[in-house]
Motif scaffolding. Structure first.
Motif, PDB file in Angstrom:
ATOM      1  N   MET A 199       0.822  -1.207   0.000  1.00 60.49           N
ATOM      2  CA  MET A 199       0.000   0.000   0.000  1.00 60.49           C
ATOM      3  C   MET A 199       0.859   1.262   0.000  1.00 60.49           C
ATOM      4  O   MET A 199       0.442   2.304   0.490  1.00 60.49           O
ATOM      5  CB  MET A 199      -0.923  -0.013   1.223  1.00 60.49           C
ATOM      6  CG  MET A 199      -0.201  -0.181   2.559  1.00 60.49           C
ATOM      7  SD  MET A 199      -1.307  -0.030   3.994  1.00 60.49           S
ATOM      8  CE  MET A 199      -2.034  -1.649   4.023  1.00 60.49           C
ATOM      9  N   ASP A 200       2.073   1.166  -0.582  1.00 62.56           N
ATOM     10  CA  ASP A 200       3.004   2.294  -0.556  1.00 62.56           C
ATOM     11  C   ASP A 200       3.336   2.789  -1.965  1.00 62.56           C
ATOM     12  O   ASP A 200       3.430   2.005  -2.909  1.00 62.56           O
ATOM     13  CB  ASP A 200       4.322   1.897   0.126  1.00 62.56           C
ATOM     14  CG  ASP A 200       4.099   1.345   1.520  1.00 62.56           C
ATOM     15  OD1 ASP A 200       3.380   1.990   2.292  1.00 62.56           O
ATOM     16  OD2 ASP A 200       4.635   0.267   1.817  1.00 62.56           O
ATOM     17  N   ARG A 201       3.535   4.083  -2.054  1.00 59.51           N
ATOM     18  CA  ARG A 201       4.158   4.696  -3.228  1.00 59.51           C
ATOM     19  C   ARG A 201       5.595   5.006  -2.863  1.00 59.51           C
ATOM     20  O   ARG A 201       5.856   5.564  -1.782  1.00 59.51           O
ATOM     21  CB  ARG A 201       3.415   5.976  -3.611  1.00 59.51           C
ATOM     22  CG  ARG A 201       4.071   6.777  -4.737  1.00 59.51           C
ATOM     23  CD  ARG A 201       3.318   8.073  -4.989  1.00 59.51           C
ATOM     24  NE  ARG A 201       3.397   8.987  -3.857  1.00 59.51           N
ATOM     25  CZ  ARG A 201       4.404   9.823  -3.653  1.00 59.51           C
ATOM     26  NH1 ARG A 201       5.452   9.859  -4.475  1.00 59.51           N
ATOM     27  NH2 ARG A 201       4.399  10.627  -2.597  1.00 59.51           N
ATOM     28  N   VAL A 202       6.533   4.665  -3.733  1.00 56.93           N
ATOM     29  CA  VAL A 202       7.948   4.920  -3.453  1.00 56.93           C
ATOM     30  C   VAL A 202       8.520   5.768  -4.586  1.00 56.93           C
ATOM     31  O   VAL A 202       8.315   5.459  -5.771  1.00 56.93           O
ATOM     32  CB  VAL A 202       8.746   3.600  -3.333  1.00 56.93           C
ATOM     33  CG1 VAL A 202      10.235   3.895  -3.157  1.00 56.93           C
ATOM     34  CG2 VAL A 202       8.229   2.770  -2.168  1.00 56.93           C
ATOM     35  N   GLU A 203       9.221   6.827  -4.225  1.00 56.83           N
ATOM     36  CA  GLU A 203       9.858   7.668  -5.241  1.00 56.83           C
ATOM     37  C   GLU A 203      11.138   8.276  -4.674  1.00 56.83           C
ATOM     38  O   GLU A 203      11.183   8.686  -3.518  1.00 56.83           O
ATOM     39  CB  GLU A 203       8.912   8.780  -5.701  1.00 56.83           C
ATOM     40  CG  GLU A 203       9.475   9.612  -6.844  1.00 56.83           C
ATOM     41  CD  GLU A 203       8.456  10.539  -7.476  1.00 56.83           C
ATOM     42  OE1 GLU A 203       8.808  11.235  -8.438  1.00 56.83           O
ATOM     43  OE2 GLU A 203       7.296  10.572  -7.004  1.00 56.83           O
ATOM     44  N   PHE A 204      12.178   8.304  -5.522  1.00 55.46           N
ATOM     45  CA  PHE A 204      13.448   8.931  -5.154  1.00 55.46           C
ATOM     46  C   PHE A 204      13.369  10.421  -5.480  1.00 55.46           C
ATOM     47  O   PHE A 204      12.989  10.799  -6.594  1.00 55.46           O
ATOM     48  CB  PHE A 204      14.607   8.298  -5.919  1.00 55.46           C
ATOM     49  CG  PHE A 204      14.749   6.812  -5.686  1.00 55.46           C
ATOM     50  CD1 PHE A 204      14.414   6.243  -4.467  1.00 55.46           C
ATOM     51  CD2 PHE A 204      15.234   5.980  -6.687  1.00 55.46           C
ATOM     52  CE1 PHE A 204      14.542   4.887  -4.247  1.00 55.46           C
ATOM     53  CE2 PHE A 204      15.370   4.619  -6.484  1.00 55.46           C
ATOM     54  CZ  PHE A 204      15.023   4.068  -5.262  1.00 55.46           C
TER      55      PHE A 204
END
Length: 554
Positions: free
Chosen positions: A409-414
């Protein structure tokens, strides 16, 4: 790993065949020698836009072929090929080829099987990452950041994936049960009436034929009753034919001894009496079989009419009414028990959702911890690359519930901030191409072996830097080359000295035709090229000595 590249008639390249090895390969040459042509050629083979301007002047067609060693068995390239109906032999290298006509038409091939340019782009993205000033793929694409973080943190997604599948299965079954119940509930009154009507009527399979046969027999009896009565009158009774025959036989019996002929007559009469008696019996049986009761006939006709009427009403054959009654009764029972079934499924959905949420929250916690470690690892790489003012962070943010999936349930972005006080922004928003390449290098070094393409190409990553920063870049490229094949186009002697292989890109002219060529350098030639990079147009003894020291240090 990219093992060879064959180029024909691309801009200034007439014919070029290159071989590549593992580790770090550097490509150097003077400005304008044609390094960009080499990368454009490789890009064409990897599915880039087919620009007819790439075709060498005066030629009808350009072509580029790139050969790759077989990737690992679980590499994404195999899945892409299988999805598109291309299945190379086990152990077979991958040959990607693209042809481009001067009028703009192009064709794409994988192992000599025609394919789409879209497949080449996907396949190329899985095999090669090209990092340059305008690259927006690979690490710059946020869609891949979550998988990279999970690989870095060695997160196990199995529990979340399984819990999500179980949850979605329960949700689907609940939706189906609700739809079934809704549809059935709308028909409740109709079903109740129909079941009661059919149960009261109690139709049986084969009943129509039985009733029709009995009705036909009774109707026939009604039609033949007068004739049967007349025939019976002729045979039976005191004045009937059979009585007359018996009377004649009795009289003849008294006088039969008077003459032989009379005995014969008597025998004939006896036979006639027997036959007539049998006929009388058969007639009685026929009359019994064809007899009819008007009340019974009326009952049969009413039943048959109602049976056929019910069949028309329910649009089935009369013989199917009994089965229809059972089906409707079952549907009615399902309605009555459906609410309990839906309630049980609702409870199951709540339970499965809780299991998924628990597993996904645990995964989110793992990602937060991994993000902290990755941020620290990247930060350690920034200062040596003259990015000491930059900051890096891995954003792990919750998704809306509608976006939850098998990966959690996560959005990951650098994201990075390049200057003190500047807000964080996605990697792709960085303005400086050289700065972007160095940032990608720092992130790649921090991620080390955590996924991505096997072959990485850096285009002028050392633009605008020198000295210690260039040395730091070279050291990190060499470190990456322990696990990946690295190709770097460079103007830095510090980077060039780190290469396991060195190719010189040069332009030549015979006065009328200009060509770009690439030459693999031996040790002596390599030393001379690095000296040229150090000193410029005139190579000095001091530059050669400095080149020697650079090569010795690595």
């Amino acid at each position: 790993m990219l093992t060879s590249l064959s180029i024909r008639n691309v801009v200034l390249i007439e014919a070029l065949d290159l071989e590549f090895g593992a580790g770090l390969s550097v490509l150097t040459g003077e400005t304008g020698a044609g390094k960009s042509i080499l990368l454009d050629s490789l890009g064409l083979a990897l599915g880039a836009r087919a620009d007819s301007g790439l075709v060498r002047a005066g030629e009808a067609q350009a072509s580029v072929a790139a050969t790759f060693d077989p990737p690992a068995h679980d590499h994404r390239a195999w899945a892409l090929l299988a999805e598109n109906g291309i299945e190379p032999e086990p152990g077979e290298s991958l040959l990607i080829r693209r042809t481009l006509k001067a009028d703009g038409g192009s064709r794409a091939f994988v192992n000599d099987q025609a394919c789409s340019a879209a497949l080449l782009r996907e396949l190329g993205g899985a095999l090669v990452e090209i990092h340059g000033q305008h690259d927006d793929r690979g690490l710059l694409n946020p869609r891949g950041h979550r998988a990279l973080l999970d690989a870095y943190g060695r997160s196990d997604l199995a529990a979340v994936t399984q819990a999500h599948a179980a949850w979605r299965d329960a949700v689907d079954r609940l939706a189906q049960a609700r739809a079934t119940l809704d549809n059935a509930t709308r028909d409740r009154d109709y079903l109740a009436h129909a079941v009661e009507e059919l149960s009261r009527f109690a139709p049986e399979p084969g009943e129509e034929a039985t009733l029709a046969d009995e009705r036909a027999a009774m109707q026939k009896g009604a039609r033949l009753s007068d004739d049967l009565s007349a025939v019976a009158e002729c045979l039976t009774g005191s004045d009937g034919g059979l009585a007359q025959l018996r009377q004649a036989a009795r009289r003849l019996d008294r006088i039969a001894g008077e003459h032989p002929a009379l005995a014969e007559v008597l025998a004939s009469l006896d036979r006639a009496v027997i036959e007539a008696g049998e006929a009388e019996d058969r007639l009685a049986e026929a009359a019994e079989a064809l007899s009819f009761d008007p009340a019974r006939l009326d009952t049969i006709e009413t039943r048959l009419f109602d049976l056929r009427g019910l069949a028309r009403k329910h649009q089935v054959q009369p013989d199917d009414l009994a089965a229809l009654a059972q089906d409707m009764a079952a549907r009615l029972a399902a309605i009555e028990g459906g609410e309990e079934h839906v309630a049980a499924l609702e409870a199951e959905v709540v339970n499965k959702a809780a299991v998924y949420r628990s597993a996904a929250q645990a995964l989110s916690a793992e990602r937060q911890m991994a993000a902290g470690r990755l941020d620290a690892a990247v930060a350690a790489e920034l200062a040596p690359l003259k990015l000491d003012a930059a900051r890096f962070r891995t954003v792990v943010a919750p998704l809306d519930e509608g976006q939850w999936g098998p990966q959690g349930m996560d959005r990951v972005e650098f994201e990075i901030s390049t200057n003190p006080g500047a807000p964080f922004a996605p990697l792709v928003k960085i303005a400086s191409g050289g700065e972007l390449s160095r940032f990608i290098l720092a992130l790649k070094v921090a991620l080390a072996e955590q996924g991505g393409a096997d072959t990485l190409i850096f285009d002028e990553i050392d633009r605008g830097v020198g000295g210690a920063v260039a040395s730091a870049i070279g050291e990190r490229l060499a470190r990456l080359a322990r696990t990946n094949q690295i190709l770097v186009v460079t103007h830095s002697p510090q980077v060039a000295a780190r290469g396991a292989g060195h190719m010189l890109i040069a332009k030549s002219s015979d006065g009328t035709v200009t060509r770009t060529g690439v030459h693999a350098l031996d040790e002596a030639e390599r030393r001379e090229e690095i000296a040229r990079m150090l000193s410029g147009a005139e190579i000095t003894a001091e530059a050669r000595a400095q080149a020697e020291r650079l090569l010795e240090r690595v």
